[in-house]
Design a protein around this motif. Structure first.
Motif, short mmCIF file in Angstrom:
data_model
loop_
_atom_site.label_atom_id
_atom_site.label_comp_id
_atom_site.label_asym_id
_atom_site.label_seq_id
_atom_site.Cartn_x
_atom_site.Cartn_y
_atom_site.Cartn_z
N ASN A 61 0.81 -1.22 0.00
CA ASN A 61 0.00 0.00 0.00
C ASN A 61 0.85 1.28 0.00
OD1 ASN A 61 0.98 -0.22 2.58
ND2 ASN A 61 -1.00 0.06 3.60
N MET A 62 2.15 1.12 -0.07
CA MET A 62 3.03 2.30 -0.11
C MET A 62 3.60 2.57 -1.49
SD MET A 62 5.19 2.15 3.45
CE MET A 62 4.39 2.04 5.06
N SER A 117 12.86 -0.44 -8.70
CA SER A 117 13.63 0.76 -8.33
C SER A 117 12.78 1.72 -7.52
CB SER A 117 14.15 1.47 -9.59
OG SER A 117 15.07 0.66 -10.28
N ASP A 118 11.47 1.75 -7.80
CA ASP A 118 10.58 2.64 -7.06
C ASP A 118 10.33 2.15 -5.64
OD1 ASP A 118 10.36 4.25 -9.31
OD2 ASP A 118 8.57 3.22 -10.05
N PHE A 119 10.61 0.85 -5.40
CA PHE A 119 10.41 0.31 -4.05
C PHE A 119 11.45 0.84 -3.06
CE2 PHE A 119 8.56 -3.90 -5.92
CZ PHE A 119 7.54 -3.16 -6.52
N LEU A 120 12.48 1.49 -3.60
CA LEU A 120 13.58 1.99 -2.76
C LEU A 120 13.47 3.49 -2.49
CD1 LEU A 120 16.54 0.12 -4.54
CD2 LEU A 120 15.11 -0.71 -2.66
N GLY A 158 12.96 5.02 2.01
CA GLY A 158 12.63 4.04 0.99
C GLY A 158 12.94 2.62 1.40
N VAL A 159 14.07 2.43 2.09
CA VAL A 159 14.47 1.06 2.40
C VAL A 159 15.23 1.00 3.71
CG1 VAL A 159 16.60 1.28 1.01
CG2 VAL A 159 15.67 -0.99 1.51
N SER A 160 14.92 -0.02 4.51
CA SER A 160 15.70 -0.33 5.72
C SER A 160 16.75 -1.37 5.34
CB SER A 160 14.79 -0.91 6.81
OG SER A 160 13.84 0.03 7.23
N VAL A 169 9.57 1.95 3.27
CA VAL A 169 8.74 1.31 2.25
C VAL A 169 9.14 -0.15 2.10
CG1 VAL A 169 8.10 1.32 -0.20
CG2 VAL A 169 8.44 3.49 1.02
N SER A 170 10.44 -0.40 2.13
CA SER A 170 10.95 -1.75 1.85
C SER A 170 12.01 -2.16 2.86
CB SER A 170 11.54 -1.81 0.44
OG SER A 170 10.56 -1.58 -0.55
N LEU A 171 12.34 -3.43 2.80
CA LEU A 171 13.40 -4.01 3.62
C LEU A 171 14.19 -4.98 2.76
CD1 LEU A 171 14.74 -4.96 6.38
CD2 LEU A 171 12.89 -6.67 6.49
N VAL A 172 15.52 -4.88 2.82
CA VAL A 172 16.35 -5.93 2.22
C VAL A 172 16.63 -6.92 3.34
CG1 VAL A 172 18.44 -6.50 0.95
CG2 VAL A 172 17.38 -4.26 0.65
#
Length: 348
Positions: A173-174, A181-184, A196-198, A242-245
């Motif tokens: 939902n984010m 690339s937009d997930f970051l 964008g990313v943890s 937004v994201s996590l690696v």
């Protein structure tokens, strides 16, 4: 009365009676003797009894298991203990004691010259122990693309025996895009600016390299950096990014949260092409021929089909070319990691 019993005894045990009994016994012997005489099992040598191996000297091996990254759904220590139990059944005179250490505890033991017979370790640990390991023989069970990262100076010093990988996990939902690339990218959520990313950055994991290997470039302005994988995970589930690696442990945690309704829908993109989440097994040159023999055998056993198939109960992947998952998201992730993978040398 006495004469009656005397006459009866003489009749029962007369020569004629003995002849009849001898004839009957002979027939029985002829019928059943082949079963006994020609039964190979009756002549099979019990080597344990012959050499008295049950009372032979016991060999006890110590295995230091050093965890530098998070695993899958279950404990790798438990995995090793169960494989050690199986190995003991095959080799009754060998016992393996597994001791789990942090990297810091390992350094203390090395400083005190307390060495095990085997090391289980990952990237960032190999540089501390490389001088203690003996050369291993080539192992055809292990994928060639993985084996090279356990080598030093053209010598095999450790076998990869557990494979894992990074997964880009994203709050659905984010994002309004299918472009990874937009997930970051940082965004606004609930009127707050979130990263964008943890991501975790330390001496033992390189999640940024997994992104780079897939053409994904990090911008520092979009990144929330943490010193541990767990801290990065907590920041993500608290919806501060937004994201996590993450690792397969993070995938399992997030799947559980989705199932119990504490997290809304997530996207999971397993990252191909690179991983440094590989566990290795190495053998110490202890000077004891018995210990080194069994240690080498156990190292090979961990890469056997039996030991590798057991990884599907731990949310981890095989280092062979054989699949161990069927018809689940783990099978899809496994397919991603079946292709050739780059990594970093475990001793660098």
């Amino acid at each position: 009365m006495r004469s009656f019993f005397k006459n009866l005894f003489l009749k029962l045990f007369s020569k004629k009676t003995f002849k009849i009994l001898f004839f009957v016994v002979g027939i029985i012997f002829i019928i059943f003797s082949p079963i006994v005489v020609f039964n190979v099992e009756n002549y099979r040598l019990n080597l344990n009894e012959f050499f008295n191996l049950q009372s032979a000297s016991k060999t006890v091996l110590t295995l230091y298991h050093v965890e530098s990254f998070e695993g899958g759904t279950n404990s790798r220590e438990t995995y090793l203990e169960r494989r050690a139990g199986e190995f003991n059944k095959l080799n009754p005179n060998c016992f393996i004691v597994v001791k789990t250490l942090t990297p810091e505890e390992l350094v203390i033991n090395l400083d005190e010259n307390k060495l095990p017979d085997m090391f289980s370790f990952g990237y960032g640990i190999g540089r501390y122990i490389v001088g203690f390991l003996e050369e291993l023989e080539k192992n055809s069970n292990v994928r060639d693309d993985l084996m090279t990262y356990g080598m030093k100076n053209n010598m095999i010093l450790a076998y990869p025996y557990i494979l894992s990988g990074y997964c880009l996990i994203t709050h659905e939902n984010m994002v309004n895009s299918s472009n990874m690339s937009d997930f970051l990218l940082s965004t606004r959520y609930n009127n707050n600016e979130i990263k964008g990313v943890s991501i975790a950055t330390n001496n033992y994991v390189n999640p940024g390299l997994a992104l780079n290997a897939n053409g994904l470039v990090l911008d520092e302005n979009n990144v929330a950096n943490f010193s541990s994988l767990y801290e990065a995970y907590v920041n993500f589930v608290n919806k501060n990014s937004v994201s996590l690696v993450g690792t397969m442990r993070d995938v399992a945690r997030c799947k559980n949260r989705e199932d119990n309704g504490s997290l809304s829908n997530l996207k999971y993109n397993m990252l191909p092409n690179f991983t440094d989440l590989i566990q290795y097994i190495g053998v110490v040159d202890s000077g004891s021929s018995a210990k080194m023999f069994y240690a080498n055998e156990f190292a090979k056993y961990l890469t056997s089909n039996n030991a590798q198939n057991a990884l599907n109960s731990y949310g981890l992947f095989s280092v062979t070319n054989e699949k161990i998952y069927e018809s689940t998201y783990m099978s899809d992730f496994e397919n991603v990691l079946m292709d050739e993978i780059s990594s970093v040398n475990v001793f660098d």
